[in-house]
Design a protein around this motif. Sequence first.
Motif, PDB file in Angstrom:
ATOM      1  N   ILE A  54      73.882 -64.666   4.144  1.00  0.00           N
ATOM      2  CA  ILE A  54      73.918 -66.132   4.154  1.00  0.00           C
ATOM      3  C   ILE A  54      74.796 -66.679   3.026  1.00  0.00           C
ATOM      4  O   ILE A  54      75.449 -67.716   3.187  1.00  0.00           O
ATOM      5  N   SER A  55      74.859 -65.984   1.887  1.00  0.00           N
ATOM      6  CA  SER A  55      75.713 -66.459   0.785  1.00  0.00           C
ATOM      7  C   SER A  55      77.176 -66.428   1.202  1.00  0.00           C
ATOM      8  O   SER A  55      77.935 -67.367   0.935  1.00  0.00           O
ATOM      9  N   HIS A  56      77.581 -65.345   1.870  1.00  0.00           N
ATOM     10  CA  HIS A  56      78.959 -65.222   2.331  1.00  0.00           C
ATOM     11  C   HIS A  56      79.252 -66.213   3.455  1.00  0.00           C
ATOM     12  O   HIS A  56      80.331 -66.820   3.500  1.00  0.00           O
ATOM     13  N   LEU A  57      78.300 -66.399   4.360  1.00  0.00           N
ATOM     14  CA  LEU A  57      78.494 -67.355   5.449  1.00  0.00           C
ATOM     15  C   LEU A  57      78.614 -68.780   4.902  1.00  0.00           C
ATOM     16  O   LEU A  57      79.452 -69.565   5.371  1.00  0.00           O
ATOM     17  N   LEU A  58      77.819 -69.108   3.884  1.00  0.00           N
ATOM     18  CA  LEU A  58      77.927 -70.432   3.277  1.00  0.00           C
ATOM     19  C   LEU A  58      79.274 -70.612   2.582  1.00  0.00           C
ATOM     20  O   LEU A  58      79.841 -71.712   2.581  1.00  0.00           O
ATOM     21  N   GLU A  59      79.800 -69.546   2.001  1.00  0.00           N
ATOM     22  CA  GLU A  59      81.145 -69.617   1.414  1.00  0.00           C
ATOM     23  C   GLU A  59      82.152 -70.087   2.469  1.00  0.00           C
ATOM     24  O   GLU A  59      82.996 -70.949   2.202  1.00  0.00           O
ATOM     25  N   HIS A  60      82.072 -69.529   3.684  1.00  0.00           N
ATOM     26  CA  HIS A  60      82.961 -69.962   4.771  1.00  0.00           C
ATOM     27  C   HIS A  60      82.719 -71.443   5.100  1.00  0.00           C
ATOM     28  O   HIS A  60      83.670 -72.210   5.309  1.00  0.00           O
ATOM     29  N   MET A  61      81.453 -71.843   5.128  1.00  0.00           N
ATOM     30  CA  MET A  61      81.127 -73.217   5.506  1.00  0.00           C
ATOM     31  C   MET A  61      81.598 -74.228   4.464  1.00  0.00           C
ATOM     32  O   MET A  61      81.811 -75.405   4.783  1.00  0.00           O
ATOM     33  N   MET A  62      81.785 -73.794   3.232  1.00  0.00           N
ATOM     34  CA  MET A  62      82.237 -74.700   2.170  1.00  0.00           C
ATOM     35  C   MET A  62      83.651 -75.229   2.423  1.00  0.00           C
ATOM     36  O   MET A  62      84.089 -76.179   1.768  1.00  0.00           O
ATOM     37  N   ASP A 120      79.127 -81.027   4.504  1.00  0.00           N
ATOM     38  CA  ASP A 120      78.682 -81.427   5.843  1.00  0.00           C
ATOM     39  C   ASP A 120      78.482 -80.155   6.682  1.00  0.00           C
ATOM     40  O   ASP A 120      79.444 -79.570   7.171  1.00  0.00           O
ATOM     41  N   ILE A 121      77.238 -79.723   6.798  1.00  0.00           N
ATOM     42  CA  ILE A 121      76.923 -78.495   7.549  1.00  0.00           C
ATOM     43  C   ILE A 121      76.553 -78.875   8.967  1.00  0.00           C
ATOM     44  O   ILE A 121      75.531 -79.514   9.220  1.00  0.00           O
ATOM     45  N   ARG A 122      77.422 -78.500   9.899  1.00  0.00           N
ATOM     46  CA  ARG A 122      77.220 -78.838  11.312  1.00  0.00           C
ATOM     47  C   ARG A 122      77.142 -77.571  12.160  1.00  0.00           C
ATOM     48  O   ARG A 122      77.802 -76.570  11.868  1.00  0.00           O
ATOM     49  N   ASP A 123      76.331 -77.641  13.195  1.00  0.00           N
ATOM     50  CA  ASP A 123      76.096 -76.460  14.027  1.00  0.00           C
ATOM     51  C   ASP A 123      77.380 -75.967  14.692  1.00  0.00           C
ATOM     52  O   ASP A 123      77.610 -74.759  14.796  1.00  0.00           O
ATOM     53  N   LYS A 124      78.247 -76.893  15.130  1.00  0.00           N
ATOM     54  CA  LYS A 124      79.484 -76.483  15.793  1.00  0.00           C
ATOM     55  C   LYS A 124      80.357 -75.671  14.851  1.00  0.00           C
ATOM     56  O   LYS A 124      80.912 -74.630  15.235  1.00  0.00           O
ATOM     57  N   ALA A 125      80.468 -76.127  13.613  1.00  0.00           N
ATOM     58  CA  ALA A 125      81.250 -75.385  12.626  1.00  0.00           C
ATOM     59  C   ALA A 125      80.604 -74.043  12.323  1.00  0.00           C
ATOM     60  O   ALA A 125      81.291 -73.030  12.131  1.00  0.00           O
ATOM     61  N   LEU A 126      79.273 -74.021  12.276  1.00  0.00           N
ATOM     62  CA  LEU A 126      78.562 -72.771  12.024  1.00  0.00           C
ATOM     63  C   LEU A 126      78.861 -71.742  13.102  1.00  0.00           C
ATOM     64  O   LEU A 126      79.102 -70.565  12.801  1.00  0.00           O
ATOM     65  N   GLN A 127      78.861 -72.171  14.353  1.00  0.00           N
ATOM     66  CA  GLN A 127      79.117 -71.212  15.434  1.00  0.00           C
ATOM     67  C   GLN A 127      80.512 -70.608  15.307  1.00  0.00           C
ATOM     68  O   GLN A 127      80.711 -69.414  15.565  1.00  0.00           O
ATOM     69  N   THR A 128      81.477 -71.418  14.902  1.00  0.00           N
ATOM     70  CA  THR A 128      82.842 -70.908  14.713  1.00  0.00           C
ATOM     71  C   THR A 128      82.892 -69.902  13.578  1.00  0.00           C
ATOM     72  O   THR A 128      83.439 -68.801  13.720  1.00  0.00           O
ATOM     73  N   ILE A 177      71.017 -66.563  11.522  1.00  0.00           N
ATOM     74  CA  ILE A 177      71.059 -67.672  10.563  1.00  0.00           C
ATOM     75  C   ILE A 177      71.417 -68.969  11.277  1.00  0.00           C
ATOM     76  O   ILE A 177      72.387 -69.026  12.037  1.00  0.00           O
ATOM     77  N   ASP A 178      70.638 -70.017  11.037  1.00  0.00           N
ATOM     78  CA  ASP A 178      70.905 -71.282  11.714  1.00  0.00           C
ATOM     79  C   ASP A 178      71.265 -72.380  10.715  1.00  0.00           C
ATOM     80  O   ASP A 178      71.323 -72.159   9.502  1.00  0.00           O
ATOM     81  N   GLU A 179      71.498 -73.563  11.250  1.00  0.00           N
ATOM     82  CA  GLU A 179      71.918 -74.708  10.439  1.00  0.00           C
ATOM     83  C   GLU A 179      70.889 -75.031   9.362  1.00  0.00           C
ATOM     84  O   GLU A 179      71.236 -75.327   8.214  1.00  0.00           O
ATOM     85  N   HIS A 180      69.604 -74.948   9.712  1.00  0.00           N
ATOM     86  CA  HIS A 180      68.540 -75.238   8.751  1.00  0.00           C
ATOM     87  C   HIS A 180      68.570 -74.239   7.599  1.00  0.00           C
ATOM     88  O   HIS A 180      68.404 -74.629   6.422  1.00  0.00           O
ATOM     89  N   ASP A 181      68.763 -72.954   7.888  1.00  0.00           N
ATOM     90  CA  ASP A 181      68.824 -71.931   6.844  1.00  0.00           C
ATOM     91  C   ASP A 181      69.945 -72.229   5.849  1.00  0.00           C
ATOM     92  O   ASP A 181      69.747 -72.127   4.632  1.00  0.00           O
TER      93      ASP A 181
END
Length: 433
Positions: A54-62, A120-128, A177-181
């Motif tokens: 999740i730490s690495h995935l959040l890095e991408h989401m940043m 801004d954490i959005r589900d669409k961006a998370l899926q990508t 891992i989902d948007e809430h996580d």
Amino acid sequence: MSTTIAPSIETIESTVLDNGLRVFVKPDSRAPIAVSQIWYRVGSSYEQRGVTGISHLLEHMMFKGTPRYPEGVFSEIVSRQGSRENAFTGRDFTAYFEILAADRLPVAFELEADRMANLDIRDKALQTERQVVLEERRLRTDDRPEGRFLERYGAVAEAGTAYAHPVIGWADDINAIDEHDLKHWYRQWYTPANANLVVTGAVDPSEVFELAEAHFGILQGPQAVQPCDPRALTPPGERRLVYRDAQSQLTHLRIGYRVPSFATAETEEDAYALMMLAVILDGGEGGRLTDALVRGSGQATIVSSAYNGMTRLDAEFTCHAVCPNNQTETLEQSLKSQIARLSGEPISESELRRARSQLIADHFLNADDIFNQAMQIGQLEAIGAGWETFSKLEHKVQSISQAQLQAVAGRYLKAENSVVGILSPFESEAKCE
């Protein structure tokens, strides 16, 4: 805002903002360039099963934007300044950086402060980004025999510690891992009180502190809850992994020992001694392992040793060899014999001089680059060792004696601290007993 000034010999100054953000500045005016790095004290070792990666995935989401700077705008602004930006995740930290003209530092601060508070954490961006990370995992690990082996080796070598799972995470966790996580992880760890801002280059510390106060000082956030990991764990005893892989073209042998890091060592001398022992064994063409096992007996085609003490938990001292004939039993005994020599007999003066010279030369060569200066400060602070640690490197390396090296080797490089890992082609029968 309370300020402390480090010894002038290192010209590193630091301050702590009222919201807990720590700022470190190391001036270097040789070129009109600055490096800005923001380090969050969270990485894969802070994760639990279910959210590994999740730490690495959040890095991408940043990089997916904020209401003020939507997706793509951050990078566009940085690019227009003629600058570079990127990020990386490790076991003990996640860091973001910009390399830019020194007078453009306010741009980096404005952008980083905004996404520290307003991602801004959005589900669409998370899926990508989930698919991007899974593809990264496939390329680095799932599709490579060495990657598959090292992941299994790590789980055995680090059994019982927070380092047992990979930085990128297990695939099933990445998928779950989902948007809430992600929002929870972001709110918990991406807070000023859990961050270090490091700036190096052609800058004035007092101006950097004022700039940090203007952009980051207004942010608020909770105190981060620190993980309840033991600083040092009793090794679970000698462990062994044999992994056969149909796609492997070579046989690899790894022998690792759980040893203290700069953050967990009882004395700094132990960590510096381990650095020196790794160079005595390896050290390129002049090292013992190459001389004995490659040029001498021909038991290995490649051999190396390494110690990375830049971890907040205990570290690993590792020897790695590629075996040309699958006779790993003989190679393993030869490697162990070379390791035993470190504690069983005094190291020669010539080897001691070579190891000292190589470590000191590498240290100063690395410190000549302002990006590496910031990296060193950021890592040492993230693991809890303190930036001052390497300011003493030359003195410490010069002062460590032959007797100290023998004692440290005997204390840590022993069977009950060890793990042996063998990667061999599926059809071969690598001898391991």
